[in-house]
Design an enzyme around this catalytic site. Sequence first.
Site, PDB file in Angstrom:
ATOM      1  N   PRO A 138     -13.306  -5.177  -4.043  1.00  0.00           N
ATOM      2  CA  PRO A 138     -13.163  -3.841  -3.559  1.00  0.00           C
ATOM      3  C   PRO A 138     -12.896  -4.106  -2.073  1.00  0.00           C
ATOM      4  O   PRO A 138     -12.488  -3.371  -1.357  1.00  0.00           O
ATOM      5  CB  PRO A 138     -14.933  -3.633  -2.640  1.00  0.00           C
ATOM      6  CG  PRO A 138     -15.843  -4.664  -3.547  1.00  0.00           C
ATOM      7  CD  PRO A 138     -14.896  -5.872  -4.204  1.00  0.00           C
ATOM      8  N   GLU A 192     -21.677 -12.431  -6.332  1.00  0.00           N
ATOM      9  CA  GLU A 192     -21.468 -12.451  -4.913  1.00  0.00           C
ATOM     10  C   GLU A 192     -19.826 -12.158  -4.292  1.00  0.00           C
ATOM     11  O   GLU A 192     -19.171 -11.731  -3.357  1.00  0.00           O
ATOM     12  CB  GLU A 192     -22.446 -12.916  -3.457  1.00  0.00           C
ATOM     13  CG  GLU A 192     -23.862 -12.288  -3.440  1.00  0.00           C
ATOM     14  CD  GLU A 192     -24.321 -10.548  -3.175  1.00  0.00           C
ATOM     15  OE1 GLU A 192     -22.981  -9.855  -2.633  1.00  0.00           O
ATOM     16  OE2 GLU A 192     -24.674 -10.568  -4.707  1.00  0.00           O
TER      17      GLU A 192
HETATM   18  N1  SAH Z   1     -20.655  -8.778  -2.617  1.00  0.00           N
HETATM   19  C1  SAH Z   1     -19.252  -8.541  -2.780  1.00  0.00           C
HETATM   20  C2  SAH Z   1     -19.074  -7.239  -4.252  1.00  0.00           C
HETATM   21  C3  SAH Z   1     -19.001  -8.644  -5.226  1.00  0.00           C
HETATM   22  S1  SAH Z   1     -19.324  -8.592  -6.763  1.00  0.00           S
HETATM   23  C4  SAH Z   1     -19.032  -6.647  -1.884  1.00  0.00           C
HETATM   24  O1  SAH Z   1     -19.963  -5.822  -1.635  1.00  0.00           O
HETATM   25  O2  SAH Z   1     -17.997  -6.354  -1.303  1.00  0.00           O
HETATM   26  C5  SAH Z   1     -18.662  -9.679  -7.991  1.00  0.00           C
HETATM   27  C6  SAH Z   1     -17.096  -9.262  -8.367  1.00  0.00           C
HETATM   28  O3  SAH Z   1     -16.311  -7.553  -8.948  1.00  0.00           O
HETATM   29  C7  SAH Z   1     -15.825  -9.468  -7.101  1.00  0.00           C
HETATM   30  O4  SAH Z   1     -16.280 -10.204  -6.408  1.00  0.00           O
HETATM   31  C8  SAH Z   1     -14.477  -8.341  -7.299  1.00  0.00           C
HETATM   32  O5  SAH Z   1     -13.762  -9.775  -8.335  1.00  0.00           O
HETATM   33  C9  SAH Z   1     -15.512  -7.437  -8.467  1.00  0.00           C
HETATM   34  N2  SAH Z   1     -15.299  -5.959  -7.579  1.00  0.00           N
HETATM   35  C10 SAH Z   1     -16.326  -5.418  -7.681  1.00  0.00           C
HETATM   36  N3  SAH Z   1     -16.087  -4.453  -7.273  1.00  0.00           N
HETATM   37  C11 SAH Z   1     -14.576  -4.358  -7.583  1.00  0.00           C
HETATM   38  C12 SAH Z   1     -13.425  -3.298  -6.851  1.00  0.00           C
HETATM   39  N4  SAH Z   1     -14.134  -2.300  -6.606  1.00  0.00           N
HETATM   40  N5  SAH Z   1     -12.241  -3.763  -7.369  1.00  0.00           N
HETATM   41  C13 SAH Z   1     -12.310  -4.519  -8.268  1.00  0.00           C
HETATM   42  N6  SAH Z   1     -12.396  -5.745  -8.269  1.00  0.00           N
HETATM   43  C14 SAH Z   1     -14.062  -5.301  -7.736  1.00  0.00           C
END
Ligand code: SAH
Length: 264
Positions: free
Chosen positions: A95, A122
């Site tokens: 993100p 995470e």
């Molecule tokens: N703790 C992180 C979210 C982790 S989600 C936060 O709050 O920002 C787990 C994984 O999903 C991430 O490491 C990433 O590789 C993927 N991911 C989640 N949201 C994403 C998005 N909007 N775009 C691209 N990859 C995403």
Amino acid sequence: MRFDVITLFPELFAPFLSSGINRRAFETGAVELKLWQLRDYADGTYRRVDDRPFGGGPGMVMLAEPLEKCLLAIRQDRALKNPLEQPVPVVLFSPIGQPLNHAGVEEWSQSEGAILICGRYEGLDQRFIDAHVDVQVSLGDFVLSGGEIAAIALLDAVARLQPGVLNDEGSHQMDSFNPALDGLLDCGHFTRPEVWKGVTVPTVLMSGHHADIAKWRRQQSLVLTQKYRPDLILGARLAGKLSTQDENFLSHLGAAGLVENKSD
Ligand code: SAH
């Protein structure tokens, strides 16, 4: 072009590689894709790839060590297959990154490829990100449970831009966001039957008159873009992609661009 993907769920990619129009890009090798199971680079009986976060809190964090081992294995494999290749960038889906857009997809579609990392839990240990990641790419302002869907989105968009993948070579030229054209949204499309639930296809599309059809499609594209993405109209104007006819047409649209453009 070759993409290597580091993932804990390589099986998620299989249906995507074997279905639809993009299958051709992967079967012909126009886009070479190699999936790497991160767990194969983890140590111990349990082949652990994650651990609890320092400082406490919920969730797990991906370990730096297996990620680095996997990355080095990929670099080695690429160097063996293509000794002259410059190291390709390491992309992390996150993100944090810039949201993926047409310009980004075009850049990747003309590149040598990349190493794509799909996060889970995470996310990754920050030390690995700082040491190895060159670019972070987001799919948008929302949180996925893993990077795989983002990787598939990027690969799908890149594959369909490869020559010979779409049946009709010119097809993607007319798609939305194409800056070579104007960066506007695509017009609406119609197919058989001519009348569906009492609604008739715009008559101009049945006329066989190519110039009129092209004009109508252009105007529809302007109507839709003005209505849904006025920022793209501004972009096209600044890039000098709007003709005098376009500007005249736009100035006759309602203030919010909400006036429907009928077929004549
Ligand atoms: N703790 C992180 C979210 C982790 S989600 C936060 O709050 O920002 C787990 C994984 O999903 C991430 O490491 C990433 O590789 C993927 N991911 C989640 N949201 C994403 C998005 N909007 N775009 C691209 N990859 C995403």
